[in-house]
Design an enzyme around this catalytic site. Structure first.
Site, short mmCIF file in Angstrom:
data_model
loop_
_atom_site.label_atom_id
_atom_site.label_comp_id
_atom_site.label_asym_id
_atom_site.label_seq_id
_atom_site.Cartn_x
_atom_site.Cartn_y
_atom_site.Cartn_z
N GLY A 1 0.82 -1.21 0.00
CA GLY A 1 0.00 0.00 0.00
C GLY A 1 0.85 1.25 0.00
O GLY A 1 1.78 1.37 0.80
N ALA A 2 0.51 2.19 -0.89
CA ALA A 2 1.27 3.43 -1.00
C ALA A 2 0.35 4.63 -0.78
O ALA A 2 0.38 5.60 -1.53
CB ALA A 2 1.96 3.53 -2.37
N GLY A 3 -0.47 4.54 0.26
CA GLY A 3 -1.37 5.63 0.59
C GLY A 3 -0.84 6.49 1.70
O GLY A 3 0.38 6.63 1.88
N THR A 4 -1.74 7.06 2.49
CA THR A 4 -1.34 7.97 3.55
C THR A 4 -0.69 7.26 4.73
O THR A 4 -0.18 7.91 5.64
CB THR A 4 -2.55 8.79 4.06
OG1 THR A 4 -3.60 7.88 4.44
CG2 THR A 4 -3.06 9.71 2.97
N GLY A 5 -0.71 5.93 4.73
CA GLY A 5 0.02 5.17 5.73
C GLY A 5 1.29 4.56 5.17
O GLY A 5 2.37 4.68 5.72
N ALA B 1 -1.13 -1.41 -5.94
CA ALA B 1 -1.86 -1.80 -7.15
C ALA B 1 -1.80 -0.72 -8.23
O ALA B 1 -1.84 -1.03 -9.43
CB ALA B 1 -3.31 -2.12 -6.81
N CYS C 1 -16.25 5.73 8.26
CA CYS C 1 -15.60 7.00 7.92
C CYS C 1 -16.68 8.01 7.54
O CYS C 1 -17.09 8.08 6.38
CB CYS C 1 -14.61 6.78 6.77
SG CYS C 1 -13.62 8.22 6.36
N GLY D 1 -6.17 10.65 10.46
CA GLY D 1 -4.79 10.84 10.04
C GLY D 1 -3.76 10.76 11.15
O GLY D 1 -2.71 10.13 10.99
N CYS E 1 -9.17 15.66 13.45
CA CYS E 1 -9.69 15.79 12.09
C CYS E 1 -9.94 17.26 11.76
O CYS E 1 -10.44 18.02 12.59
CB CYS E 1 -10.99 15.01 11.96
SG CYS E 1 -11.69 15.04 10.28
N LYS F 1 -7.13 23.32 6.27
CA LYS F 1 -7.18 22.09 5.46
C LYS F 1 -6.51 22.31 4.11
O LYS F 1 -5.84 21.42 3.59
CB LYS F 1 -8.63 21.64 5.28
CG LYS F 1 -8.76 20.47 4.34
CD LYS F 1 -9.58 19.34 4.91
CE LYS F 1 -9.49 18.12 4.00
NZ LYS F 1 -10.57 17.17 4.24
#
Length: 423
Positions: free
Chosen positions: A8-12, A35, A159, A320, A353, A388
């Site tokens: 996984g190459a997301g925000t984590g 992916a 979410c 986050g 958040c 934001k």
């Protein structure tokens, strides 16, 4: 020399790779498997869905960013995890061995749990950049012939923040177009009350968000179990506090964006003993799999129990700051083990958040996430909208340049006036 593979190459996953590279000796190899060949900043998708952002503003080619930091990248879907054999098998047939596996895949979007839901059905989504662009296309057609709209979250969702964001952004964009008077808007959510957020509420979130909904003429249905969606109609069973049917609704609509429930991705969920029945990774207090000692996990794909039992099932969000502390704990623990030391770092399970509301915004801090809390804070103001926007720009800079510093700890908490968290 150890080989650490990150799924996984997301925000984590991407910050995990950067932090591991900064922490570990160069003799250790790090490989990120994703992916897709790009990073997407998912919190910006509500803006993309109404044309306030474009794809190029919120995505970037991740391979070159990782590789310039000495991190290998493979753009392939994972077909199978051989946890006993310490390897992953990719869709193209390759097998990649690992010493440590870090699972940060994010969720599988379970639109199929409600017949007719999702981008392949009759409701839109903002969960991915592709979905947000499809929503934008549908929205452009909608404003040419406006009518009733429904925004919200399906049964089992965890979410909720993006649904609230999109409702207010949608409202503001229609006002700017002088079309709001032509669009009856209903917020349909599985939460037991407005502002629950999967957290049991935070501060005055219930009264403040209800007030904002009234001020913007947004109707709502809570304890809502969406059972079916047709091309122009949503079927909703409103439950009472005991989880029994209270009222049946057949809601007409011309536009709808509904967030789905999440599950674990197939390759992860299929590993025996790794996950709970929904496919989320079961972890101990150090982010380690309870069955496989060399597998760690962070982010939306980990198993966290609901804050409380609700008449319609709701999950707990992974925000986050929580994900950031999960990642930092994993980095510390893998580094410690490679040095022959015990893994002792724990994530800070707090919720922070920043939610945009068009031209204003709402910020909440829940320390810890599960009540009773040491900090239970909810504020609203135009400064949140600006914060934001700034956060989006800085996070994209961080991903592009491989910055390993903890973004929330260094900047967001300081900006909110919270310099030290209760552990």
């Amino acid at each position: 020399m150890a080989h650490i593979v990150i799924l996984g190459a997301g925000t984590g996953g991407t910050p995990a790779a950067y932090e591991l590279r900064a922490k570990l000796d160069k003799s250790h190899r790090i490989t990120v498997v994703n992916a897709l060949d790009y990073f997407q900043f998912v919190p910006s998708n509500p803006w993309v869905a109404v044309g306030w952002r474009e794809r190029g503003d919120t995505t970037l080619a991740i391979g070159p960013c990782l590789e310039k930091k000495g991190i290998d990248f493979i753009a392939q879907r994972v077909q199978r995890i051989d946890a006993e054999g310490n390897a992953i098998e990719l869709a193209d047939g390759r097998r990649v061995d690992y010493d440590y596996l870090v699972i940060t895949t994010g969720p599988k979007l379970s639109f199929d749990e409600v017949p007719g839901a999702g981008p392949e059905g009759h409701t839109q989504s903002i969960c991915t950049i592709d979905h947000a662009e499809k929503t934008w296309a549908d929205y452009q057609a909608f404003v040419q012939d406006p009518g009733p709209a429904i925004i919200g979250a399906m049964p089992g969702a965890s979410c909720f923040g993006p649904a609230y964001e999109f409702a207010f952004i949608f409202n503001k964009d229609l006002q700017r177009r002088k079309l709001r008077n032509k669009v009856p808007l209903t917020f349909v959510t599985s939460e037991p009350y407005i502002g629950h957020m999967g957290l049991g509420g935070v501060g005055d979130s219930k009264s403040m968000l209800e007030s904002d909904f009234r001020n913007h003429d947004i109707k709502w249905i809570t304890n809502a179990k969406v059972t079916k969606v047709e091309a122009d109609k949503m079927f909703v069973t409103e439950m009472d506090e005991n989880g029994q049917p209270k009222k049946e609704h057949e809601l007409p609509f011309k536009f709808s964006m509904m967030l789905p429930a999440f599950k674990g991705v197939d390759a992860v969920a299929a590993v025996e003993g790794l996950c709970n029945p929904r496919g989320f990774v079961l972890i101990d207090e150090h982010q380690r799999s309870k069955k496989y000692s060399n597998i760690f996990s962070a982010g939306v794909c980990v198993a966290i129990p609901p804050v409380e039992v609700t008449p319609v099932p709701t999950g707990a969000p992974k925000t986050g700051y929580m994900i950031e502390t999960m990642v930092s704990a994993i980095v510390h623990n893998i580094a410690a083990e490679l040095q022959g030391q015990p893994a002792d770092a724990k994530a800070t399970w707090n919720a922070i958040c920043l939610a945009d509301m068009g031209d204003t915004g709402a910020a909440f801090v829940a320390l810890p996430q599960i009540p009773p809390r040491n900090v239970n804070w909810f504020k609203k103001g135009k400064w949140v909208h600006l914060a934001k926007v700034a956060f989006e720009k800085y996070f994209m800079y961080k991903m592009k340049n491989g910055t390993a510093e903890p973004l929330y700890e260094k900047h967001v908490l300081k900006a909110l006036g919270i310099e030290r968290l209760e552990k």
